[in-house]
Design a protein around this motif. Sequence first.
Motif, PDB file in Angstrom:
ATOM      1  N   VAL A 195       0.626  -1.146  -0.046  1.00  0.00           N
ATOM      2  CA  VAL A 195       0.015   0.028  -0.071  1.00  0.00           C
ATOM      3  C   VAL A 195       0.771   1.341  -0.084  1.00  0.00           C
ATOM      4  O   VAL A 195       2.021   1.260   0.540  1.00  0.00           O
ATOM      5  CB  VAL A 195      -0.935   0.077   1.317  1.00  0.00           C
ATOM      6  CG1 VAL A 195      -0.253   0.105   2.356  1.00  0.00           C
ATOM      7  CG2 VAL A 195      -1.838   1.293   1.099  1.00  0.00           C
ATOM      8  N   GLN A 196       0.622   2.344  -0.816  1.00  0.00           N
ATOM      9  CA  GLN A 196       1.027   3.730  -0.768  1.00  0.00           C
ATOM     10  C   GLN A 196      -0.055   4.526  -0.193  1.00  0.00           C
ATOM     11  O   GLN A 196      -1.106   4.622  -0.508  1.00  0.00           O
ATOM     12  CB  GLN A 196       1.314   3.983  -2.156  1.00  0.00           C
ATOM     13  CG  GLN A 196       1.705   5.437  -2.411  1.00  0.00           C
ATOM     14  CD  GLN A 196       2.937   5.894  -1.901  1.00  0.00           C
ATOM     15  OE1 GLN A 196       4.072   5.316  -2.502  1.00  0.00           O
ATOM     16  NE2 GLN A 196       3.441   6.404  -0.460  1.00  0.00           N
ATOM     17  N   ARG A 197       0.456   5.102   1.220  1.00  0.00           N
ATOM     18  CA  ARG A 197      -0.571   6.035   1.686  1.00  0.00           C
ATOM     19  C   ARG A 197       0.044   7.583   1.256  1.00  0.00           C
ATOM     20  O   ARG A 197       1.121   7.813   1.438  1.00  0.00           O
ATOM     21  CB  ARG A 197      -0.321   5.963   3.229  1.00  0.00           C
ATOM     22  CG  ARG A 197      -1.008   6.806   4.159  1.00  0.00           C
ATOM     23  CD  ARG A 197      -0.582   6.819   5.502  1.00  0.00           C
ATOM     24  NE  ARG A 197      -1.607   7.856   6.395  1.00  0.00           N
ATOM     25  CZ  ARG A 197      -0.919   8.275   7.573  1.00  0.00           C
ATOM     26  NH1 ARG A 197       0.091   7.588   8.329  1.00  0.00           N
ATOM     27  NH2 ARG A 197      -1.652   9.371   8.045  1.00  0.00           N
ATOM     28  N   LYS A 198      -1.140   8.195   0.920  1.00  0.00           N
ATOM     29  CA  LYS A 198      -0.988   9.532   0.387  1.00  0.00           C
ATOM     30  C   LYS A 198      -2.057  10.510   1.271  1.00  0.00           C
ATOM     31  O   LYS A 198      -3.060  10.068   1.669  1.00  0.00           O
ATOM     32  CB  LYS A 198      -0.837   9.770  -1.165  1.00  0.00           C
ATOM     33  CG  LYS A 198       0.062   9.061  -1.684  1.00  0.00           C
ATOM     34  CD  LYS A 198       0.081   9.443  -3.254  1.00  0.00           C
ATOM     35  CE  LYS A 198       1.208   8.853  -4.072  1.00  0.00           C
ATOM     36  NZ  LYS A 198       1.220   9.279  -5.120  1.00  0.00           N
ATOM     37  N   ILE A 199      -1.573  11.846   1.693  1.00  0.00           N
ATOM     38  CA  ILE A 199      -2.256  12.626   2.490  1.00  0.00           C
ATOM     39  C   ILE A 199      -3.320  13.538   1.242  1.00  0.00           C
ATOM     40  O   ILE A 199      -2.732  14.128   0.421  1.00  0.00           O
ATOM     41  CB  ILE A 199      -1.488  13.269   3.402  1.00  0.00           C
ATOM     42  CG1 ILE A 199      -0.832  12.284   4.205  1.00  0.00           C
ATOM     43  CG2 ILE A 199      -2.385  14.148   4.309  1.00  0.00           C
ATOM     44  CD1 ILE A 199      -1.542  11.391   5.023  1.00  0.00           C
TER      45      ILE A 199
END
Length: 251
Positions: A195-199
């Motif tokens: 998973v890639q978490r972006k804000i």
Amino acid sequence: MPLNNEIHLFDETDYISSTEESFELKTTADDGDLIKSKERVQHHGEVFTPKWMVEKMLSEPAIQEKLNDLHATFLEPSAGEGAFLKKILHQKLNYVDEISNKTNWKENALWALMSIYGIELLVDNLMKARAAMIEVFVNHYQAKMQQHLSMNSDLYKAAKYIIEVNIVQGNTLEYVNNQGQLIEFSHWIPVEEKVQRKIFTYKSLFNNGDVDDINAETGQLSLFDVEDNNLENKYKVCPVTKVYKEEKVND
């Protein structure tokens, strides 16, 4: 020493029964009173949604289709004590239970959890909503795996962390939290099996600043998409069960 005078460190009968303990899947618990106090109604317009209405709204065919999609996102902009949130999670995890074996259940369940967002103005309600969601998650795990979920496990830590960053305190109409900061969410993007978490900010979901458009666009239960140019890349790609470690790109 005679056998009947031996001192046992534990009751063997209790020990045997505990190893054979079975876990059953529970329905979501009924909520309490719809109104906590007249003062809260007057000051915050706080009136909770009854369970029958939650179930009726979620029974709509279009919503049911999304509940059977791990990555379809739901936003509850007035979460209260989590009446919608816990029911959405329960139904999404029902779907996870159907499509998953014991090997891939953890990852699928976390993806389902990552798809659910909420905002609540009052901190006491927020705490109850988060607690209700982790209770639903743990119950599904234990019913599926037939074993306790340790609070020290990666799965529990990841689930608790996702709930804390997805279900947040804030004023929906003003786009900010109690600290006056813009409400932020995390967009969880699949990258192969990680998973890639972006804000992104809640305010970025709207094309203009007219708060009168909020109810028209979102209602109480919403699906939303996030534009790539509104995302901030702060975190490393990682396994879904390790998101709680918050490994940042520049670390």
